[in-house]
Design an enzyme around this catalytic site. Structure first.
Site, PDB file in Angstrom:
ATOM      1  N   ASP A 120       0.858  -1.186   0.000  1.00 38.95           N
ATOM      2  CA  ASP A 120       0.000   0.000   0.000  1.00 38.95           C
ATOM      3  C   ASP A 120       0.886   1.226   0.000  1.00 38.95           C
ATOM      4  O   ASP A 120       1.170   1.796   1.052  1.00 38.95           O
ATOM      5  CB  ASP A 120      -0.916  -0.026   1.219  1.00 38.95           C
ATOM      6  N   LYS A 132       0.033   3.524  -2.315  1.00 42.56           N
ATOM      7  CA  LYS A 132      -0.866   4.437  -3.034  1.00 42.56           C
ATOM      8  C   LYS A 132      -0.110   5.103  -4.183  1.00 42.56           C
ATOM      9  O   LYS A 132       0.002   6.319  -4.279  1.00 42.56           O
ATOM     10  CB  LYS A 132      -1.506   5.447  -2.085  1.00 42.56           C
ATOM     11  N   ASP A 134       1.972   7.967 -10.011  1.00 41.71           N
ATOM     12  CA  ASP A 134       2.904   8.831 -10.738  1.00 41.71           C
ATOM     13  C   ASP A 134       2.629   8.698 -12.242  1.00 41.71           C
ATOM     14  O   ASP A 134       1.626   8.100 -12.651  1.00 41.71           O
ATOM     15  CB  ASP A 134       4.348   8.411 -10.392  1.00 41.71           C
ATOM     16  N   GLY A 160      -5.666  -2.544  10.977  1.00 40.80           N
ATOM     17  CA  GLY A 160      -4.303  -2.322  11.442  1.00 40.80           C
ATOM     18  C   GLY A 160      -4.219  -2.150  12.940  1.00 40.80           C
ATOM     19  O   GLY A 160      -4.058  -3.109  13.697  1.00 40.80           O
TER      20      GLY A 160
HETATM   21  O1  3DU Z   1      -6.897   2.465  10.760  1.00 37.20           O
HETATM   22  P1  3DU Z   1      -6.076   1.231  10.762  1.00 37.20           P
HETATM   23  O2  3DU Z   1      -4.940   1.244  11.746  1.00 37.20           O
HETATM   24  O3  3DU Z   1      -6.948  -0.054  10.869  1.00 37.20           O
HETATM   25  O4  3DU Z   1      -5.328   1.135   9.327  1.00 37.20           O
HETATM   26  C1  3DU Z   1      -5.962   1.355   8.109  1.00 37.20           C
HETATM   27  C2  3DU Z   1      -5.017   1.097   6.982  1.00 37.20           C
HETATM   28  O5  3DU Z   1      -5.689   1.259   5.739  1.00 37.20           O
HETATM   29  C3  3DU Z   1      -3.803   1.995   6.920  1.00 37.20           C
HETATM   30  O6  3DU Z   1      -2.724   1.194   6.475  1.00 37.20           O
HETATM   31  C4  3DU Z   1      -4.129   3.031   5.893  1.00 37.20           C
HETATM   32  O7  3DU Z   1      -3.002   3.470   5.175  1.00 37.20           O
HETATM   33  C5  3DU Z   1      -5.056   2.265   4.956  1.00 37.20           C
HETATM   34  N1  3DU Z   1      -6.072   3.085   4.322  1.00 37.20           N
HETATM   35  C6  3DU Z   1      -6.973   3.814   5.031  1.00 37.20           C
HETATM   36  O8  3DU Z   1      -6.947   3.783   6.262  1.00 37.20           O
HETATM   37  C7  3DU Z   1      -7.942   4.565   4.362  1.00 37.20           C
HETATM   38  C8  3DU Z   1      -8.013   4.578   3.044  1.00 37.20           C
HETATM   39  O9  3DU Z   1      -8.951   5.267   2.432  1.00 37.20           O
HETATM   40  C9  3DU Z   1      -7.102   3.808   2.344  1.00 37.20           C
HETATM   41  C10 3DU Z   1      -6.164   3.074   3.006  1.00 37.20           C
END
Ligand code: 3DU
Length: 220
Positions: free
Chosen positions: A64, A66, A69, A195
């Site tokens: 991830d 994202k 480019d 996470g």
């Molecule tokens: O909030 P958490 O700790 O459960 O992590 C969420 C993960 O998902 C984190 O790695 C973040 O980069 C990713 N993520 C989002 O939280 C929101 C998005 O829109 C896309 C990815």
């Protein structure tokens, strides 16, 4: 394609060394279908550390970063990630067709799955205004699936209704960000991405098990 056993992907956002990371992952690997790594690993253990993780743990690794480019940089990054043992990559939809076309084809040739970010768990209003366009773009590019937020179940439902069952929907935003475990998959996602609720817990295995129960038996 990520093989679905449990419907759960770990967002492994840690700055730990590889040894500690591998011990942690071994403790819950039977409960999760994929490990999502990203900037924290790239900046802390570096590409060699990521290679050590992917070699040490037998699972699907999703990067991830994202990625978003211009085409030739995107393609370089995909090739490097493939060399590091990565199986799937999350890319921004916002860069548009011209920057995504070549990389989508290259990824198919290399056996790397592209998941397109088309809505965000917080903010992301420019994405939400262009949802239908981005979903259509993804289906025309021939990617593996989409990232859709657990905090916006209407968007999950809408995307699922647009793409049918041919695309995998991955849903972050469960737990700390407010999404209730089990409700993103109940709305049509294939996988919930979690996470901090797991990583920061005193008993990660118990928390993971309780999330799996919610995915199996959602109360939304
Ligand atoms: O909030 P958490 O700790 O459960 O992590 C969420 C993960 O998902 C984190 O790695 C973040 O980069 C990713 N993520 C989002 O939280 C929101 C998005 O829109 C896309 C990815």
């Amino acid at each position: 394609m990520i093989i679905r056993h449990n419907g759960l992907i770990l967002a492994f956002d840690v700055d730990w060394d590889t040894k500690r990371s591998i011990v942690f992952l071994r403790g819950i690997m039977d409960l999760i279908d994929a490990v999502k790594v990203g900037w924290l690993q790239l900046l802390n253990i570096g590409p060699n550390g990521i290679k050590e993780l992917t070699s040490g743990i037998n699972t699907y690794f999703l990067a991830d970063i994202k990625l978003g480019d211009i085409a030739h940089i995107n393609e370089y990054v995909i090739r490097r990630l493939r060399d590091l043992g990565i199986n799937g990559v999350i890319m921004h939809a916002v860069t548009g067709r011209e920057n995504l076309n070549g990389v989508a084809k290259l990824s198919r040739d290399l056996g790397i799955d592209i998941f397109l970010l088309i809505s965000m768990s917080s903010g992301g209003e420019l994405y939400d205004l262009n949802l239908d366009y981005n979903v259509k773009l993804g289906t025309e590019l021939g990617i593996a699936g989409f990232v859709v937020p657990a905090t916006k179940p209407n968007i999950i439902r809408r995307v699922r209704s647009m793409v049918g069952n041919n695309y995998q929907l991955l849903s972050p935003g469960v737990g700390v960000q407010g999404g209730k475990p089990g409700c993103a998959t109940a709305s049509g996602a294939d996988f919930e991405i979690v996470g901090r609720s797991i990583i920061n817990s005193e008993s990660p295995r118990e928390v993971t098990l309780s999330i799996l129960s919610a995915i199996k038996d959602p109360r939304c």
